[in-house]
Design a protein around this motif. Structure first.
Motif, mmCIF file in Angstrom:
data_model
loop_
_atom_site.group_PDB
_atom_site.id
_atom_site.type_symbol
_atom_site.label_atom_id
_atom_site.label_comp_id
_atom_site.label_asym_id
_atom_site.label_seq_id
_atom_site.Cartn_x
_atom_site.Cartn_y
_atom_site.Cartn_z
ATOM 1 N N ILE A 11 -31.463 0.409 31.251
ATOM 2 C CA ILE A 11 -30.949 1.230 30.145
ATOM 3 C C ILE A 11 -32.018 1.524 29.103
ATOM 4 O O ILE A 11 -32.937 0.734 28.879
ATOM 5 C CB ILE A 11 -29.727 0.601 29.441
ATOM 6 N N GLU A 12 -31.859 2.689 28.512
ATOM 7 C CA GLU A 12 -32.679 3.044 27.352
ATOM 8 C C GLU A 12 -31.738 3.216 26.178
ATOM 9 O O GLU A 12 -30.700 3.846 26.313
ATOM 10 C CB GLU A 12 -33.415 4.363 27.593
ATOM 11 N N VAL A 13 -32.116 2.658 25.035
ATOM 12 C CA VAL A 13 -31.256 2.794 23.863
ATOM 13 C C VAL A 13 -32.050 3.385 22.710
ATOM 14 O O VAL A 13 -33.199 2.988 22.463
ATOM 15 C CB VAL A 13 -30.662 1.436 23.447
ATOM 16 N N VAL A 14 -31.434 4.335 22.057
ATOM 17 C CA VAL A 14 -32.079 5.006 20.931
ATOM 18 C C VAL A 14 -31.185 4.850 19.706
ATOM 19 O O VAL A 14 -29.979 5.020 19.790
ATOM 20 C CB VAL A 14 -32.251 6.510 21.245
ATOM 21 N N TYR A 15 -31.791 4.465 18.586
ATOM 22 C CA TYR A 15 -31.043 4.424 17.324
ATOM 23 C C TYR A 15 -31.328 5.683 16.519
ATOM 24 O O TYR A 15 -32.461 6.154 16.479
ATOM 25 C CB TYR A 15 -31.461 3.218 16.478
ATOM 26 N N ASN A 16 -30.328 6.170 15.834
ATOM 27 C CA ASN A 16 -30.495 7.327 14.936
ATOM 28 C C ASN A 16 -31.197 8.497 15.610
ATOM 29 O O ASN A 16 -31.939 9.234 14.967
ATOM 30 C CB ASN A 16 -31.301 6.947 13.691
ATOM 31 N N HIS A 17 -31.039 8.635 16.904
ATOM 32 C CA HIS A 17 -31.663 9.713 17.670
ATOM 33 C C HIS A 17 -33.175 9.667 17.702
ATOM 34 O O HIS A 17 -33.812 10.548 18.238
ATOM 35 C CB HIS A 17 -31.235 11.103 17.153
ATOM 36 N N VAL A 18 -33.797 8.675 17.088
ATOM 37 C CA VAL A 18 -35.254 8.665 17.103
ATOM 38 C C VAL A 18 -35.876 7.366 17.598
ATOM 39 O O VAL A 18 -36.832 7.392 18.364
ATOM 40 C CB VAL A 18 -35.850 8.990 15.713
ATOM 41 N N VAL A 19 -35.331 6.230 17.135
ATOM 42 C CA VAL A 19 -36.014 4.972 17.443
ATOM 43 C C VAL A 19 -35.641 4.485 18.840
ATOM 44 O O VAL A 19 -34.490 4.131 19.090
ATOM 45 C CB VAL A 19 -35.614 3.880 16.423
ATOM 46 N N LEU A 20 -36.602 4.480 19.723
ATOM 47 C CA LEU A 20 -36.352 4.004 21.084
ATOM 48 C C LEU A 20 -36.535 2.491 21.085
ATOM 49 O O LEU A 20 -37.633 1.992 20.899
ATOM 50 C CB LEU A 20 -37.322 4.670 22.055
ATOM 51 N N VAL A 21 -35.440 1.742 21.278
ATOM 52 C CA VAL A 21 -35.523 0.291 21.156
ATOM 53 C C VAL A 21 -35.533 -0.391 22.521
ATOM 54 O O VAL A 21 -36.298 -1.319 22.752
ATOM 55 C CB VAL A 21 -34.361 -0.236 20.289
ATOM 56 N N LEU A 22 -34.682 0.042 23.435
ATOM 57 C CA LEU A 22 -34.727 -0.517 24.789
ATOM 58 C C LEU A 22 -35.379 0.516 25.706
ATOM 59 O O LEU A 22 -35.012 1.682 25.692
ATOM 60 C CB LEU A 22 -33.327 -0.859 25.281
ATOM 61 N N LYS A 23 -36.320 0.025 26.480
ATOM 62 C CA LYS A 23 -37.075 0.958 27.311
ATOM 63 C C LYS A 23 -36.977 0.538 28.762
ATOM 64 O O LYS A 23 -37.904 -0.036 29.320
ATOM 65 C CB LYS A 23 -38.537 0.960 26.875
ATOM 66 N N GLY A 24 -35.841 0.777 29.355
ATOM 67 C CA GLY A 24 -35.689 0.404 30.754
ATOM 68 C C GLY A 24 -35.367 -1.065 30.907
ATOM 69 O O GLY A 24 -36.044 -1.805 31.617
ATOM 70 N N MET A 25 -34.349 -1.502 30.205
ATOM 71 C CA MET A 25 -33.956 -2.910 30.220
ATOM 72 C C MET A 25 -32.985 -3.152 31.384
ATOM 73 O O MET A 25 -32.026 -2.410 31.559
ATOM 74 C CB MET A 25 -33.289 -3.213 28.879
ATOM 75 N N SER A 26 -33.241 -4.190 32.169
ATOM 76 C CA SER A 26 -32.325 -4.519 33.260
ATOM 77 C C SER A 26 -32.065 -6.014 33.270
ATOM 78 O O SER A 26 -32.965 -6.800 32.984
ATOM 79 C CB SER A 26 -32.938 -4.162 34.616
ATOM 80 N N LEU A 27 -30.847 -6.399 33.563
ATOM 81 C CA LEU A 27 -30.601 -7.809 33.858
ATOM 82 C C LEU A 27 -29.310 -7.945 34.648
ATOM 83 O O LEU A 27 -28.466 -7.049 34.664
ATOM 84 C CB LEU A 27 -30.601 -8.680 32.598
ATOM 85 N N ALA A 36 -29.728 -17.172 30.140
ATOM 86 C CA ALA A 36 -30.343 -17.108 28.809
ATOM 87 C C ALA A 36 -31.202 -15.861 28.692
ATOM 88 O O ALA A 36 -31.862 -15.457 29.643
ATOM 89 C CB ALA A 36 -31.202 -18.343 28.590
ATOM 90 N N LEU A 37 -31.148 -15.274 27.517
ATOM 91 C CA LEU A 37 -31.993 -14.115 27.221
ATOM 92 C C LEU A 37 -32.830 -14.483 26.007
ATOM 93 O O LEU A 37 -32.307 -14.664 24.909
ATOM 94 C CB LEU A 37 -31.120 -12.901 26.946
ATOM 95 N N LEU A 38 -34.142 -14.641 26.231
ATOM 96 C CA LEU A 38 -35.021 -15.053 25.131
ATOM 97 C C LEU A 38 -35.935 -13.904 24.745
ATOM 98 O O LEU A 38 -36.046 -12.917 25.464
ATOM 99 C CB LEU A 38 -35.892 -16.238 25.570
ATOM 100 N N GLY A 39 -36.568 -14.074 23.614
ATOM 101 C CA GLY A 39 -37.513 -13.031 23.207
ATOM 102 C C GLY A 39 -37.770 -13.139 21.721
ATOM 103 O O GLY A 39 -36.984 -13.721 20.987
ATOM 104 N N SER A 40 -38.880 -12.560 21.273
ATOM 105 C CA SER A 40 -39.237 -12.699 19.858
ATOM 106 C C SER A 40 -38.317 -11.836 19.002
ATOM 107 O O SER A 40 -37.500 -11.076 19.515
ATOM 108 C CB SER A 40 -40.693 -12.275 19.667
ATOM 109 N N ASN A 41 -38.474 -11.952 17.709
ATOM 110 C CA ASN A 41 -37.651 -11.168 16.796
ATOM 111 C C ASN A 41 -37.894 -9.688 17.002
ATOM 112 O O ASN A 41 -39.026 -9.250 17.124
ATOM 113 C CB ASN A 41 -37.992 -11.519 15.343
ATOM 114 N N GLY A 42 -36.825 -8.950 17.038
ATOM 115 C CA GLY A 42 -36.961 -7.501 17.172
ATOM 116 C C GLY A 42 -37.231 -7.030 18.582
ATOM 117 O O GLY A 42 -37.488 -5.855 18.805
ATOM 118 N N ALA A 43 -37.146 -7.938 19.538
ATOM 119 C CA ALA A 43 -37.436 -7.531 20.914
ATOM 120 C C ALA A 43 -36.333 -6.630 21.459
ATOM 121 O O ALA A 43 -36.563 -5.830 22.356
ATOM 122 C CB ALA A 43 -37.576 -8.768 21.797
ATOM 123 N N GLY A 44 -35.137 -6.783 20.934
ATOM 124 C CA GLY A 44 -34.029 -5.944 21.399
ATOM 125 C C GLY A 44 -32.927 -6.738 22.086
ATOM 126 O O GLY A 44 -32.131 -6.170 22.828
#
Ligand SMILES: Nc1ncnc2c1ncn2[C@@H]1O[C@H](COP(=O)(O)OP(=O)(O)OP(=O)(O)O)[C@@H](O)[C@H]1O
Ligand SMILES: Nc1ncnc2c1ncn2[C@@H]1O[C@H](COP(=O)(O)OP(=O)(O)OP(=O)(O)O)[C@@H](O)[C@H]1O
Ligand SMILES: [Mg+2]
Ligand SMILES: [Mg+2]
Lengths: 268, 259, 369, 347, 294
Positions: A11-27, A36-44
């Motif tokens: 999946i790709e997710v965009v906020y406010n039509h501009v900010v691309l936050v997820l770029k081909g996320m699969s699980l 468990a889903l780990l990751g740094s702050n702001g990773a999505g």
């Protein structure tokens, strides 16, 4: 082939039509497992959960590509409350209890979608067994509970909804060590006793990996590493950057942190 | 032992029928990193609220720099040199980072209403001096130059916590009260924050009182620890001492923490 | 060439219920004058704007009309606007000014020489009623007792000080004054107070419908036998409709004849005009008559100028007004002579005919001096 | 087109009007305002006058409601206090108009402080409704304190004079109003460059943590009430001397609501927004009316059905604005500027 | 005759009607935290619905009441759907302003549809006053009171015992969290507005029956502020008690103070009283204190 209750496909997710936050996320989450889903702050991580539970439109976000399948059915087009009815229940980041409702009313909200009075009553007893402090404060406003008590309440609400899949967003946030241990214990217990599948987002990697069977590590909107927990625990980078272990294998002290230190970025 | 810079004596606090604090006393020495730990709902934040003046304890006193401040209004306490960061970030969301930090200096500035309307002479000089100082001693120190003109609402969580710290530093505190400074942060950000706290203590002579659940951090950097449970103090000592205190293990740490 | 009459009318807002009809009446009246050949061969052009019963807007509209169309006559909405415009009308604009208001202040010729009230002022209307009361005491030989029941507005309070004096002069005793907000829901406290003081007559001022119907019904419920009376705005059919059978005995003063007074020549002319130009119309209320009569006064003043071969300017028109003597308005009002105030000081007492749902005369035209 | 501007000193970075372009436009605006009355007629001058008075009032309300977060429904009441103060001083004591200007402001500020005093305990909507009570009580006072206010009939004032010069004509008074408006705008702009303005915003955003930052809530909330009603009082004073009459019916609740609409449509907490909002709320109804004037030829019958449409359109404009542009005209202006600054390199 | 019992009884009767209107306001506030400044206009439109059905279409009283309730519910529903739903998450004051804009729209529409002429509702209640011995209550007020209390009771039951009650309050507190419980937040909003519309419309019909209707009928809506503030913005019981208190207070002020002040006290007394109460209890008599923690 394994039986997956949840599959997030590219999946790709965009906020406010501009900010691309997820770029081909699969699980994928196998039925009956804790993942468990780990990751740094702001990773999505939170964004991924919201994409599953259908909350993105509420925050002006949208899935622009890919899709989410639950129990073999695509969730596309369902409103958040319909997804809850389908059996996916998210415990939101930061607890989000209804502050001006009493604890009791909060619990009633958890059971909002259920029709079986008897079942709810027995589940309620289970909650009190898991979290005794709640019973004492039934008539109190949830807003006055301490952080830990609120987290207990949030998880209890999820229990009362009897979901097939529970999404937990940072359940250990702000909790005392003993309680963190307890909560993770209870998460494991819920998984084993009720057979609830759990997808767990956490900063506390050590704890998260201790109850899960499989883990994903996210960085910058996509998965950079995944595998069975044993494999992740053995990984050098995971040890250094998620578990805080020094090169010698023991924990390193905060006194030793350098002003200019190596910052890890997975190349992806 | 020198005179404590901050002390609470016999604090007792209750809401309705609920006893939140019962007869809590402790003293903080100048230059310490002083940690308060304890289970959730033990009353840690409430202690900070009593020290800061947001809660009025039923009984007991708060002594700051040798002076009894129990009856002093919260804003006056801030002016005396008590600064605070919050458990759930409490930045002013309608302002930029720079304005948030400048606001911290409020109590130390003099401009009154009429000079402010005219923005003339001393009022203008004071603002420019403030800007210079904030830039040179705070923004630079905390490495937030790149975001100084952004509205705080759009910042990532970790940065917001850092701005909160910056705002507290702008208050020219003698004692800095920090409520869970690294909660929700990843390892890397936690390391940064630990570094800042140590620098603040060492380079600026600011005493730090800190609530935290991250035991590694508490054990590594604090000089003295108080442990709370059900509104009562159950232990008081060096990190090493409390770590092995049986009651602390039972109420707070759990068996696993003990290695 | 045209003679321009401008108007800022409260067609929306709180006063819309009347503003719309006043506007229609004034427009029609001037149109009829045009049909009859206009003023010395010139047509009258009527230009109006909606002012929404808002002083700022009304003042703006006044200035705009003056700047764009240079009218010689203006018409405006409320007392407040009249007062706000007075200095400029006197010193700068110098136009004849009529308005919806029956306020005493605007009729004061010394202060406001350009302004004209197209009927008796409220104070004069009270005078007419009090005169009638003095002449018709409930008990022979005992001074009649009256109550004033008015709203807490400019409109409600305007005539009260004068009315008190007049009552004293006429030997009528004012036993109670009740004040409410315009849309008051519950009037029990006022009713009970009146019941205690048992007036023979009660005069309403400053209302349109609410709470009059409620007060009258309540008075019946509490077994009072007071006769209720109203002034101009409360003398319309809609009040009778609201009252139903409880309207029996209601009376009041109206400066004009009614739509149903078909034998009155001017009313006949009005109905003819409407039949020709607005065939869908079946009824025109009181406020239409007010607008119509205002138009008649304007035309009268213009004709007087024309007869004297004076140019039609605001200045000249204003000088004509006090010279109106024994003017026969074709029965729409009594004979009009403008005396010390710029108002018409003649009206008639009507009483309700509940069966027909109309008002019928209870007196002849009553003149004040 | 500008690529970017770099500041060498903190002073330059702290300046209000940061670039020569902005300063140029400001001077151009000032010049335009200066020559305006020489070119415009009575009507346009009057419109400019009431708009500028509205700017003074709206800037004041925005200080309180937009910046400090205290919603007030009593603004018209405070304007009334100013108007009556001026009228009473002029008619009963012969005080020159120009002196009554600050005194009216102070009188209104005093009332504002009294109304604001409970603001430490009352929060949010409860405070908002308390200010509504103030409005109702002030209106009652205007009507019933007859010895001072002449009750419902109100007070007439003579044409104002300044140093013996008559300000009776539209253009002369226009300059007085414009100067007051300019001072009001500048003063409140200045305020937000200092600790006082920052404290206001902090109180709006989170008053309890503001207090822990060393802000005396009581003092600053009172400052906000006092300042805001000071501006309202001055606006009232200007209004009474413009219309030369004051009656209680000129300052109803409806006017308070209109002022709120101004600052919301303009942009809460933005000074530019106060100005744009005041202009919008004064000019738009006027334009709507003129638009209907185009139908003048139609039968009055039909027209009278058209008129209520104004009310509907006006309401719909407010609603539409807030739905589509919740941050108001100021935000639209900012976006338009950003667009032109980058033009032709928009991305 | 002693006027005190009379003043109190008729004050209570009027207060009952205030309570009903206030309830329309409180229902919406409880579920959406929106302060509806258009409550008065909802009343006004409700009264016109009733006029349309009874006077123009000749529908008898009871079916007419049902029709009014249905239409009012639809109106409330539409308003929420078309306008307020877009305002989720906006500052309180913007939302207040939207409802003010809405009131302007409704007023203009009423003028266009029903003109600005005063209209009268046909008589709906028996004309004879109710004699309670100590006091006589006029029929409109008496029946109005009965209808109001019945409606208030019904709403209170809905709120107390239906799951929707808790769900609505949850929704008001935190929309995203409510969604996460499986609550259909949007239909909760619609429900609240529909119920709020019904309560206000019924109140409007009663008031219209007493004094006649016009597009400015909504001005009575201002009265609800002292009522709801006294009762606490989000308390149904508070709205009822607040209504009754204000009704009685108004009448007592009118009966005993008006003669001294030359009238008008009846109208300001509720506001003065409200301020006094707020000085002592900043959240009204029954309002919940806002939770403030650090
Ligand atoms: N509503 C939103 N609008 C715009 N951007 C958003 C929004 N929510 C999140 N983001 C951005 O998306 C990115 C991912 O956010 P997300 O909350 O999913 O991260 P996370 O992995 O959960 O982080 P954390 O550990 O801090 O909870 C961040 O850069 C954030 O700024
Ligand atoms: N304003 C208040 N009203 C009522 N109860 C309160 C209030 N503030 C705190 N409490 C109660 O006092 C207890 C202590 O709260 P406090 O916030 O001090 O805990 P804490 O130790 O900071 O916990 P945590 O680690 O979860 O933040 C809790 O049970 C809480 O519910
Ligand atoms: Mg997250
Ligand atoms: Mg805490």
């Amino acid at each position: 082939m394994e039986d997956h209750i949840l599959a997030v496909n590219n999946i790709e997710v965009v906020y406010n039509h501009v900010v691309l936050v997820l770029k081909g996320m699969s699980l994928k989450v196998p039925r009956g497992a804790v993942v468990a889903l780990l990751g740094s702050n702001g990773a999505g991580k939170t964004t991924t959960l919201k994409a599953i539970s259908g909350f993105l439109p509420l925050e002006n976000g949208e899935i622009t590509d890919g899709g989410v399948d639950f129990d073999g059915q695509p969730l596309k087009g369902l409103a958040p409350h319909q997804i809850v009815r389908a059996g996916v229940f998210q415990v939101l980041e930061g607890r989000r209890v209804f502050e001006d409702l009493t604890v009791e009313e909060n619990l009633a909200c958890g059971a909002y979608t259920r029709r079986d009075k008897g079942g709810v009553a027995s589940d309620l007893d289970k909650c009190f067994a898991y979290f005794p402090p709640l019973k004492k404060r039934l008539k109190n406003l949830a807003g006055y509970l301490s952080g830990g008590e609120q987290q207990m309440l949030a998880i209890s609400r999820a229990l009362l909804a009897r979901p097939k899949l529970m999404l937990l967003d940072e359940p250990s946030l702000g909790l005392a060590p003993l309680l963190v241990e307890e909560i993770f214990g209870i998460i494991g217990q819920i998984n084993r006793q009720e057979g609830t599948t759990i997808l767990l987002v956490e900063q506390n990697a050590q704890m998260a990996l201790s109850v899960s069977s499989y883990g994903y590590i996210m960085e910058n909107g996509r998965v950079v590493m995944d595998g069975p927990v044993e494999r992740l625990l053995a990984d050098q980078d995971v040890q250094e950057f998620y578990l805080g272990l020094g090169s010698g294998g023991g924990r390193k002290s905060y006194h030793e942190v350098k002003h200019y230190k190596r910052r890890k970025r997975w190349l992806s | 032992m020198s005179a404590p810079i901050l002390a609470v004596e016999n604090l007792t606090l209750a809401f309705g029928g609920l006893n939140v604090l019962t007869d809590v006393s402790f003293a903080v020495q100048p230059g310490q990193i002083f940690a308060i730990i304890g289970p959730n709902g033990a009353g840690k934040t409430s202690i900070l609220n009593c020290i800061g003046g947001f809660y009025r304890p039923r009984q007991g006193r708060v002594l700051f720099d040798g002076q009894d401040i129990s009856r002093v209004a919260p804003d006056k306490r801030a002016a005396l040199g008590l600064a605070r960061t919050f458990q759930n970030i409490a930045l002013f969301r309608g302002m930029t980072v720079l304005d948030n930090i400048k606001l911290g200096r409020h109590a130390h500035l003099r401009t009154g209403l009429l000079p402010a309307l005219a923005y003339w002479g001393p009022a203008q000089r004071e603002e420019l001096e403030l800007r210079r100082e904030v830039e040179e001693t705070i923004i630079d120190f905390l490495e937030i130059e790149h975001i100084r003109n952004q509205p705080v609402a759009s910042l990532a969580y970790g940065l917001q916590k850092r701005v909160e710290l910056a705002r507290a530093l702008a208050m020219r505190p003698k004692v800095l009260l920090m409520d869970e400074p690294v909660a929700g942060m990843n390892l890397e950000e936690t390391e940064d924050m630990a570094r800042f706290i140590l620098d603040i203590k060492e380079e600026r002579d600011i005493t730090i009182v800190m609530i935290e659940h991250d035991m590694h951090m508490i054990m590594d950097i604090s000089d003295h620890v108080v442990v709370m449970n059900f509104g009562q103090k159950i232990a008081d000592g060096t990190p090493g001492e409390v770590q092995h205190h049986p009651e602390v293990i039972k109420a707070y740490l759990g068996e696993k923490q003990q290695r | 060439e045209k003679i321009v009459v401008g108007a800022g009318q409260p067609i929306t807002g709180r006063f819309a219920f009347a503003g719309k009809h006043i506007n229609d009446g004034l427009a029609d009246s001037l149109a009829l004058a045009n049909e009859k050949g206009g003023i010395a061969g010139k047509k009258i052009e009527y230009i109006f704007e909606d002012t929404g019963y808002d002083t700022n807007r009304a003042v703006a509209s006044f200035k705009k009309l003056m700047a764009q169309h240079k009218p010689v006559i203006m018409y405006g909405e409320s007392t407040g606007v009249g007062k706000a415009m007075a200095p400029e009308i006197n010193n700068t604009y110098k136009v004849l000014y009529g308005s919806t208001s029956f306020s005493e202040e605007l009729a004061d010729r010394k202060a406001n020489p350009y302004m004209i009230v197209s009927g008796p002022t409220y104070a004069q209307q009270f005078g007419i009623l009090l005169k009638y009361i003095a002449a018709n005491p409930k008990k022979k030989g005992v001074a009649p007792k009256v109550a004033f029941f008015y709203s807490d507005t400019e409109f409600g309070r305007d005539p009260i000080p004068h009315a008190r004096e007049m009552a004293k002069k006429l030997g009528v005793e004012v036993v109670a004054e009740e004040v409410t907000q315009v849309g008051a829901v519950d009037v029990t406290s006022q009713l009970l107070d009146m019941k205690r003081k048992a007036p023979d007559y009660c005069i309403f001022q400053g209302y349109v419908v609410a709470p009059i119907a409620d007060v009258i019904k309540g008075a019946r419920d509490y077994g009072m036998d007071t006769t209720f009376m109203g002034t101009f705005w409360t003398m319309d059919k809609q009040l009778l409709d609201a009252l139903g059978p409880d309207g029996e005995g209601y009376m009041g003063v109206n400066p004009y004849a009614y739509w149903w007074d078909e034998d009155v020549p001017e009313i006949k002319a009005i109905r003819d005009f409407n039949k020709r130009n607005h065939p869908e119309i079946t009824y025109r209320p009181n406020s239409y008559m007010q607008g119509w009569f205002t138009g008649m006064i304007f035309v009268k003043a213009m004709r007087m100028c024309a007869e004297k071969k004076l140019p039609i300017t605001g200045e000249n028109l204003k000088n004509m007004v006090p010279q109106i003597k024994d003017w026969d308005t074709n029965g729409l009002t009594g004979k009009v002579s403008i005396k010390d105030t710029n108002s018409t000081n003649v009206g008639r007492v009507y009483k309700a005919d509940v069966k027909k749902g109309i008002f019928v005369p209870a007196s002849d035209w009553i003149y004040l001096d | 087109m500008r690529i970017g501007d770099f500041k060498e000193t903190y002073a330059a970075d702290e300046a209000v009007f940061r670039t020569p372009t902005v300063r140029f436009w400001l001077w151009a605006l000032a010049a335009a305002l200066l020559v305006f009355p020489l070119l415009a007629g009575e009507y346009l001058i009057y419109m400019a006058n009431i708009t500028a008075v509205a700017v003074v009032g709206a800037v004041g309300l925005n200080l309180l409601t937009g910046c400090t977060g205290l919603i007030s429904l009593g603004h018209a009441g405070f304007m009334g206090v100013g108007a009556y103060t001026s009228a009473i001083l002029i008619t009963k004591f012969g005080v020159p108009f120009i002196l009554t200007l600050p005194i009216s402001g102070l009188a209104a500020a005093l009332c504002g402080v009294i109304v604001g005093a409970p603001s430490l305990r009352m929060k949010g909507l409860y405070l908002c409704i308390a200010t509504l009570a103030a409005q109702v009580i002030l209106e009652f006072t205007f009507v019933h304190w007859e010895s001072l206010t002449h009750g419902i009939r109100g007070l007439n004032v003579p044409a104002p004079t300044l140093f013996g010069l008559s300000l009776a004509s539209g253009p002369a008074f226009y300059y007085v109003i414009m100067i007051v408006a300019a001072i009001s705008v500048t003063a409140s702009r200045n305020l937000f460059r200092t600790r006082v303005g920052r404290a206001f915003i902090a109180i709006r955003d989170r008053d309890i943590s503001a207090q822990l930052m060393g802000i005396n809530l009581f003092q600053y909330k009172l400052y906000a009430f006092a300042l805001s009603s000071f501006f309202a009082g001055m606006a009232g004073c200007l209004m009474v001397n413009l219309l030369k009459v004051v009656t209680p019916e000129q300052y109803p609740l409806h006017l308070s609501i209109q002022y709120l609409a101004m600052i919301i449509v303009g942009g809460l907490g933005s000074i530019l927004g106060s100005i744009l909002g005041a202009i919008f709320m004064t000019i738009v109804p006027e334009l709507l009316r003129s638009a209907l004037g185009l139908f003048q030829g139609l039968d009055p019958q039909i027209m009278s059905y058209l008129f209520p449409l104004q009310t509907v359109i006006f309401g719909a404009l407010i609603v539409g604005f807030l739905v589509f542009e919740p941050h108001g005209l100021a935000e639209m202006w900012r976006r338009a500027k950003a667009y032109f600054r980058l033009w032709p390199f928009e991305y | 005759m002693d006027i005190l019992p009379q003043l109190i009884v008729s004050g209570l009767a009027t207060g009952g009607v205030y309570a009903l209107i206030a309830l329309g306001f409180v229902l919406i506030y409880k579920a959406t935290h929106i302060i509806n400044f258009a409550t008065g206009e909802f009343m006004m439109i409700g009264a016109y619905f009733c006029y349309t059905f009874m006077a123009l279409a000749g529908v008898p009283v009871l079916p007419a009441f049902l029709l009014v309730m249905v239409c009012a519910a639809i109106l409330g529903f539409m308003v929420e759907r078309v306008i307020l739903r877009h305002m989720l998450g906006q500052p309180v004051i913007s939302i207040i302003m939207v409802t003010i804009g809405l009131s302007s729209i409704l007023m203009g529409l009423a003028e266009i549809i029903w003109t600005s002429q005063f209209k009268n509702l046909p008589p709906m209640f028996p004309r004879a006053p109710l004699n309670l011995g100590v006091a006589v209550v006029r029929s409109n007020l008496a029946y109005g009171f009965i209808i109001s209390m019945a409606a208030v009771g019904a709403f209170a039951l809905i709120f107390k015992y239906a799951k929707a009650g808790v769900a609505m309050r949850a929704t008001a507190g935190d929309q995203m969290a409510a969604f996460s419980m499986g609550i259909n937040v949007k239909s909760m909003f619609s429900l609240a507005w529909a119920l709020g519309g019904i309560a206000a419309a019924l109140g409007g019909v009663i008031i219209g029956a007493i004094g006649g209707i016009s597009p400015t009928l909504g001005a009575v809506g201002l009265k609800i502020f002292p009522v709801v503030i006294l009762g606490g913005l989000d308390s149904i019981g508070g709205a009822v008690l607040g209504g009754l208190i204000i009704g009685v207070l108004e009448n007592l002020a009118g009966g005993y103070l008006d003669p001294f002040f030359g009238g008008g006290v009846k109208e300001v007394a509720p506001f003065v009283f409200m301020v006094l109460v707020l000085l002592l209890k900043p959240y009204g008599l029954f309002g919940k204190e806002e939770i403030e923690r650090l």
